[in-house]
Design an enzyme around this catalytic site. Sequence first.
Site, PDB file in Angstrom:
ATOM      1  CE  LYS A 187     -37.827  55.243  61.217  1.00  0.00           C
ATOM      2  NZ  LYS A 187     -37.406  53.991  60.557  1.00  0.00           N
ATOM      3  CE  LYS A 232     -29.556  53.921  54.629  1.00  0.00           C
ATOM      4  NZ  LYS A 232     -30.554  54.922  54.227  1.00  0.00           N
ATOM      5  CB  THR A 263     -39.234  57.629  49.408  1.00  0.00           C
ATOM      6  OG1 THR A 263     -39.259  56.927  50.654  1.00  0.00           O
ATOM      7  CG2 THR A 263     -37.899  58.316  49.254  1.00  0.00           C
ATOM      8  CG  ASN A 279     -39.997  52.413  47.673  1.00  0.00           C
ATOM      9  OD1 ASN A 279     -39.774  53.587  47.946  1.00  0.00           O
ATOM     10  ND2 ASN A 279     -41.099  51.794  48.053  1.00  0.00           N
TER      11      ASN A 279
HETATM   12  P1  NAD Z   1     -34.632  49.597  45.650  1.00  0.00           P
HETATM   13  O1  NAD Z   1     -33.832  48.427  46.026  1.00  0.00           O
HETATM   14  O2  NAD Z   1     -36.105  49.520  45.732  1.00  0.00           O
HETATM   15  O3  NAD Z   1     -34.250  50.048  44.161  1.00  0.00           O
HETATM   16  C1  NAD Z   1     -32.936  50.313  43.779  1.00  0.00           C
HETATM   17  C2  NAD Z   1     -32.889  50.515  42.277  1.00  0.00           C
HETATM   18  O4  NAD Z   1     -31.580  50.948  41.921  1.00  0.00           O
HETATM   19  C3  NAD Z   1     -33.155  49.240  41.477  1.00  0.00           C
HETATM   20  O5  NAD Z   1     -33.892  49.555  40.318  1.00  0.00           O
HETATM   21  C4  NAD Z   1     -31.745  48.775  41.106  1.00  0.00           C
HETATM   22  O6  NAD Z   1     -31.715  47.954  39.951  1.00  0.00           O
HETATM   23  C5  NAD Z   1     -31.080  50.119  40.878  1.00  0.00           C
HETATM   24  N1  NAD Z   1     -29.615  50.068  40.954  1.00  0.00           N
HETATM   25  C6  NAD Z   1     -28.841  49.388  41.845  1.00  0.00           C
HETATM   26  N2  NAD Z   1     -27.552  49.547  41.529  1.00  0.00           N
HETATM   27  C7  NAD Z   1     -27.505  50.357  40.450  1.00  0.00           C
HETATM   28  C8  NAD Z   1     -26.460  50.889  39.662  1.00  0.00           C
HETATM   29  N3  NAD Z   1     -25.177  50.628  39.917  1.00  0.00           N
HETATM   30  N4  NAD Z   1     -26.785  51.690  38.607  1.00  0.00           N
HETATM   31  C9  NAD Z   1     -28.063  51.967  38.308  1.00  0.00           C
HETATM   32  N5  NAD Z   1     -29.106  51.493  39.024  1.00  0.00           N
HETATM   33  C10 NAD Z   1     -28.825  50.698  40.072  1.00  0.00           C
HETATM   34  O7  NAD Z   1     -34.061  50.820  46.536  1.00  0.00           O
HETATM   35  P2  NAD Z   1     -34.810  52.161  46.948  1.00  0.00           P
HETATM   36  O8  NAD Z   1     -35.459  51.941  48.245  1.00  0.00           O
HETATM   37  O9  NAD Z   1     -35.594  52.673  45.790  1.00  0.00           O
HETATM   38  O10 NAD Z   1     -33.571  53.132  47.226  1.00  0.00           O
HETATM   39  C11 NAD Z   1     -32.947  53.867  46.192  1.00  0.00           C
HETATM   40  C12 NAD Z   1     -32.174  55.035  46.785  1.00  0.00           C
HETATM   41  O11 NAD Z   1     -33.064  55.869  47.511  1.00  0.00           O
HETATM   42  C13 NAD Z   1     -31.081  54.645  47.782  1.00  0.00           C
HETATM   43  O12 NAD Z   1     -30.005  55.541  47.659  1.00  0.00           O
HETATM   44  C14 NAD Z   1     -31.741  54.821  49.132  1.00  0.00           C
HETATM   45  O13 NAD Z   1     -30.830  55.057  50.170  1.00  0.00           O
HETATM   46  C15 NAD Z   1     -32.601  56.044  48.850  1.00  0.00           C
HETATM   47  N6  NAD Z   1     -33.747  56.209  49.746  1.00  0.00           N
HETATM   48  C16 NAD Z   1     -34.694  55.230  49.874  1.00  0.00           C
HETATM   49  C17 NAD Z   1     -35.783  55.428  50.713  1.00  0.00           C
HETATM   50  C18 NAD Z   1     -36.899  54.435  50.836  1.00  0.00           C
HETATM   51  O14 NAD Z   1     -37.897  54.750  51.492  1.00  0.00           O
HETATM   52  N7  NAD Z   1     -36.824  53.272  50.238  1.00  0.00           N
HETATM   53  C19 NAD Z   1     -35.884  56.623  51.436  1.00  0.00           C
HETATM   54  C20 NAD Z   1     -34.912  57.605  51.278  1.00  0.00           C
HETATM   55  C21 NAD Z   1     -33.857  57.388  50.409  1.00  0.00           C
END
Ligand code: NAD
Length: 427
Positions: A76, A112, A200, A231
């Site tokens: 997953k 992943k 999350t 997100n």
């Molecule tokens: P997303 O694509 O919805 O949002 C990512 C955000 O990060 C955006 O606002 C983007 O502009 C910003 N970003 C990207 N590069 C950047 C940088 N160099 N400096 C500053 N900001 C930057 O992604 P997400 O789903 O919110 O995921 C964010 C983190 O959370 C990731 O590390 C992901 O692995 C982790 N995560 C996500 C989930 C999920 O359910 N979506 C679950 C667990 C962990």
Amino acid sequence: MITKSKTQLKQGMLENVMRQFNHAADIIGLNSNIRKILSITNNELLIHFPVKMDNGDVEVFTGYRVQHNNALGPYKGGLRYHPTVDIDAAKALAMWMTWKTSLAGLPYGGAKGGIQIDPSKYSNAELERITRRFTYALGDNIGPEHDIPAPDVNTNSQTMAWIVDTYMSTKSPAERSKNQHVVTGKPLGSGGSEGRDRATGYGVFLNIKLWAEKKKVNLKSKRFIVQGFGNVGYWTAYFLENEGAKLVGVQDAYGTIANSDGIEVSKLYQYMQGNKGSIVGYALAQVVDKDSFFELDCDICIPAALGNQITADNAAKIKAFLIAEGANGPTDVEGEEILLKNGVGIIPDILCNSGGVIGSYFEWLQNRNGELWQLEEVMAKLEKKMKEVFEKVYETAENRDGDMRTAAYIIAIERIEKAYVQRGIFP
Ligand code: NAD
């Protein structure tokens, strides 16, 4: 100043997760054979696939899927669309998924993947074709009882809808409906679950709240900063603001803004919707230099973007008393050592952002059982589960007089170790 190259940053993430793993494995005296198994991934898939662009040209893309371990159940983990995605990044992120699902007590392993791409350079139609062709190339390396992807950076419920549609289209008509749970994080109406969008961020918020209760800290009027307003960042900010805390700084891929009087979460979100997903140009905050983001005056810091953001370079300048890791791997080992020495609390990623995979598990269960749960039911179940896991980690850390990350790793590794000891190694 010597700036780290892109390659160094990526190597750091894998090195980081391995160092975290080995540290906890040493403490519990992990069986050396099981350590060998867990130190390496089960499968690593690298795919080059061609896609026709809007102008008729063909571009060849590189996609990855790494399956780290499935001792506890199907693989997953999310799919990331970002230029930094490569085999090492996918390996590191897959390992974190193994620890996360184990810690949460879910019947899953860790995986992943993603595509090395800057999605902002492609049209929606191109992204759809890229996603569908990648799904086709992955074939039965993913599957509802084998390996179940979900959204991650730059992928969302729409991406999941394209994947599920493509995957189901490759099955015989009689088999199609049995495959809806090949991905989670789907839109409502295409097999998605109520609450998965906010799961999350709600989990990150709950962890902060539970930590604050333990430390007798009132969250009202506490100032927080968020790196990443996607997100995870958005929903965390939404729930924290609801609790009376104040957002005072935000950084995304395009810019950094701050306002000590507070940034209204819904206003910034609305602005972003009309501004190609960027916070740049938001009038009700000041522009801040990108390298000073982590130095902003605040109480709680939520990295919710990419890995290796808090390092020896900036950890000592952090003013927050708590880091809540919404992102995967945002703090490297050196950065963490400095924070702990300075008395900064850290809620580690594998605990802090596990609301996402728990929400995904609920979606998967509903799909498998033909059920549709109401939002209140999903959120209540999520809250119960998150509280149980938080308590376990907090208690283990207290009993060991140690940090929460090591405690979380110990719980996660011991559960997998038990499964291997019980089953033995084939043949
Ligand atoms: P997303 O694509 O919805 O949002 C990512 C955000 O990060 C955006 O606002 C983007 O502009 C910003 N970003 C990207 N590069 C950047 C940088 N160099 N400096 C500053 N900001 C930057 O992604 P997400 O789903 O919110 O995921 C964010 C983190 O959370 C990731 O590390 C992901 O692995 C982790 N995560 C996500 C989930 C999920 O359910 N979506 C679950 C667990 C962990």
